[in-house]
Design a protein around this motif. Sequence first.
Motif, mmCIF file in Angstrom:
data_model
loop_
_atom_site.group_PDB
_atom_site.id
_atom_site.type_symbol
_atom_site.label_atom_id
_atom_site.label_comp_id
_atom_site.label_asym_id
_atom_site.label_seq_id
_atom_site.Cartn_x
_atom_site.Cartn_y
_atom_site.Cartn_z
ATOM 1 N N GLY A 71 17.291 2.686 -3.490
ATOM 2 C CA GLY A 71 17.505 3.984 -2.870
ATOM 3 C C GLY A 71 16.249 4.824 -2.844
ATOM 4 O O GLY A 71 15.291 4.570 -3.567
ATOM 5 N N GLN A 72 16.252 5.845 -2.002
ATOM 6 C CA GLN A 72 15.201 6.832 -1.780
ATOM 7 C C GLN A 72 13.997 6.247 -1.045
ATOM 8 O O GLN A 72 13.653 6.684 0.042
ATOM 9 N N TRP A 73 13.374 5.220 -1.628
ATOM 10 C CA TRP A 73 12.113 4.748 -1.065
ATOM 11 C C TRP A 73 12.267 4.038 0.267
ATOM 12 O O TRP A 73 11.324 3.942 1.047
ATOM 13 N N THR A 74 13.472 3.548 0.575
ATOM 14 C CA THR A 74 13.706 2.880 1.857
ATOM 15 C C THR A 74 14.291 3.811 2.914
ATOM 16 O O THR A 74 14.427 3.401 4.074
ATOM 17 N N LYS A 99 0.863 -1.180 0.000
ATOM 18 C CA LYS A 99 0.000 0.000 0.000
ATOM 19 C C LYS A 99 0.899 1.229 0.000
ATOM 20 O O LYS A 99 1.620 1.482 0.972
ATOM 21 N N TRP A 100 0.853 1.972 -1.087
ATOM 22 C CA TRP A 100 1.804 3.045 -1.324
ATOM 23 C C TRP A 100 1.197 4.417 -1.066
ATOM 24 O O TRP A 100 0.002 4.621 -1.286
ATOM 25 N N PRO A 101 2.044 5.379 -0.651
ATOM 26 C CA PRO A 101 1.593 6.775 -0.654
ATOM 27 C C PRO A 101 1.379 7.244 -2.089
ATOM 28 O O PRO A 101 1.897 6.648 -3.039
ATOM 29 N N TYR A 102 0.610 8.306 -2.255
ATOM 30 C CA TYR A 102 0.295 8.786 -3.593
ATOM 31 C C TYR A 102 1.550 9.233 -4.342
ATOM 32 O O TYR A 102 1.724 8.915 -5.513
ATOM 33 N N HIS A 103 2.468 9.930 -3.670
ATOM 34 C CA HIS A 103 3.689 10.448 -4.312
ATOM 35 C C HIS A 103 4.891 9.654 -3.822
ATOM 36 O O HIS A 103 5.145 9.578 -2.615
ATOM 37 N N SER A 104 5.623 9.044 -4.756
ATOM 38 C CA SER A 104 6.754 8.189 -4.391
ATOM 39 C C SER A 104 7.923 8.417 -5.342
ATOM 40 O O SER A 104 7.729 8.720 -6.522
ATOM 41 N N LYS A 105 9.144 8.247 -4.821
ATOM 42 C CA LYS A 105 10.360 8.293 -5.622
ATOM 43 C C LYS A 105 11.236 7.105 -5.240
ATOM 44 O O LYS A 105 11.278 6.724 -4.062
ATOM 45 N N TRP A 106 11.929 6.555 -6.223
ATOM 46 C CA TRP A 106 12.859 5.495 -5.884
ATOM 47 C C TRP A 106 13.944 5.335 -6.942
ATOM 48 O O TRP A 106 13.791 5.724 -8.091
ATOM 49 N N ASN A 107 15.044 4.754 -6.497
ATOM 50 C CA ASN A 107 16.093 4.222 -7.372
ATOM 51 C C ASN A 107 16.082 2.706 -7.241
ATOM 52 O O ASN A 107 15.848 2.162 -6.164
ATOM 53 N N TRP A 108 16.347 2.048 -8.356
ATOM 54 C CA TRP A 108 16.506 0.592 -8.331
ATOM 55 C C TRP A 108 17.579 0.209 -9.339
ATOM 56 O O TRP A 108 17.602 0.718 -10.466
ATOM 57 N N GLU A 164 17.805 2.839 -12.359
ATOM 58 C CA GLU A 164 16.692 3.700 -12.729
ATOM 59 C C GLU A 164 16.419 4.777 -11.694
ATOM 60 O O GLU A 164 16.703 4.621 -10.501
ATOM 61 N N ASP A 165 15.841 5.862 -12.195
ATOM 62 C CA ASP A 165 15.343 6.973 -11.399
ATOM 63 C C ASP A 165 13.858 7.077 -11.711
ATOM 64 O O ASP A 165 13.476 7.312 -12.879
ATOM 65 N N HIS A 166 13.008 6.879 -10.724
ATOM 66 C CA HIS A 166 11.561 6.758 -10.961
ATOM 67 C C HIS A 166 10.813 7.649 -9.968
ATOM 68 O O HIS A 166 11.074 7.609 -8.772
ATOM 69 N N GLU A 167 9.878 8.422 -10.502
ATOM 70 C CA GLU A 167 8.978 9.208 -9.679
ATOM 71 C C GLU A 167 7.547 8.931 -10.117
ATOM 72 O O GLU A 167 7.240 8.902 -11.320
ATOM 73 N N ALA A 168 6.657 8.700 -9.136
ATOM 74 C CA ALA A 168 5.277 8.338 -9.482
ATOM 75 C C ALA A 168 4.304 9.081 -8.567
ATOM 76 O O ALA A 168 4.530 9.237 -7.371
ATOM 77 N N LYS A 169 3.229 9.536 -9.173
ATOM 78 C CA LYS A 169 2.037 10.007 -8.450
ATOM 79 C C LYS A 169 0.907 9.105 -8.921
ATOM 80 O O LYS A 169 0.409 9.242 -10.025
ATOM 81 N N TRP A 170 0.544 8.172 -8.040
ATOM 82 C CA TRP A 170 -0.361 7.088 -8.460
ATOM 83 C C TRP A 170 -1.275 6.630 -7.336
ATOM 84 O O TRP A 170 -1.816 5.565 -7.374
#
Length: 338
Positions: A231-234, A204-213, A332-338
């Motif tokens: 990275g970032q999301w943890t 279950k994710w927050p609406y705005h998220s950023k991460w590296n993988w 990767e560099d990923h940003e999501a509003k979902w």
Amino acid sequence: MVSEEILNPVQLCDRNGTLNNEAIGWSRTPLTFCNLSGGFLRKKKWNYWCFTSDEALFSVTISHLDYAAVIFAYVLDLETLNFKEQTVVMPFGKGTIMSDNVWDSAYFEKDGITVEFVETDDLARIDVQWEDFHEEKPLQAHLVVDRACDFDSLNVVIPWSEKRFQYTSKQVALPVRGEVKWSAGTYSFQPTYAFATLDFGRGKWPYHSKWNWGAASGFIGDTRVGVNLGGQWTDGTGQTENALVINGRLHKVDEQLDWIYDHHNYMKPWIIQTPNSRRVKLLFEPLFERKTQTNTGIVKSSVNQLIGYYSGTIQLHEGDEIEITNLLGWAEDHEAKW
């Protein structure tokens, strides 16, 4: 920072659909039952497979974002850099079957597209038939991943809060055999030179998220090596998704990583390292940039995934260093509003 290793089966959620504190930690094999409930629009599920060889990279994903299923596949010829990606979005997940556990199968079928991830005790079978994938010709993939080898995987629960959390199973450097065919060529995958990676996610994710993988697989001499990096999301959760898998055995890295790269030119080399120790010192040199942008009002995402090669060192707990040279993978560099 040392997170707890989980040794026994556990449920991800309690009866109210909130995070079960006993699930927080990591394990060497999938032990978490992802009994997601409630959290309308916040539940996210995906099974992402990626396959690499000396010739090509192929990836296919079945995902469900609670209000829509997103199915996508892409293929990259590593010599010519010929690339194609196709995506289909199905409101409310029509035609999609996904369940709660790593070892369960997943399916999608609609309008000339069939994607099957079939799990059995000793293998995972990935079959894709995608009509009109490129130049009015289909994509066909038939791949079998060896489960009988009983390799370790990295399984982590990331706790942002009791209502927002993620279980991930990262499985790298798995043996695979089979074939991928599309209009630009036919590619063979065999266990002596090809590798499979699974990214299984439920949470279950927050609406705005950023991460590296980042991930990579290959042979260093006769040693089978897989790497997973995050990275970032943890950050701030007390957990990481950083690990090295050597000949099927997991070596966990509990330290957070610094990801150093140029946001204006992702094709420049990246540095990924532990800032306060020599545990991880890696240079990632991109070969190809995959860029995807989505903007459908409430849903927005930006993905810059670089395909390329890792070199450097990762230090084991015992102090031994594993030297990595030109290990094929991605960052990767990923940003999501979902």
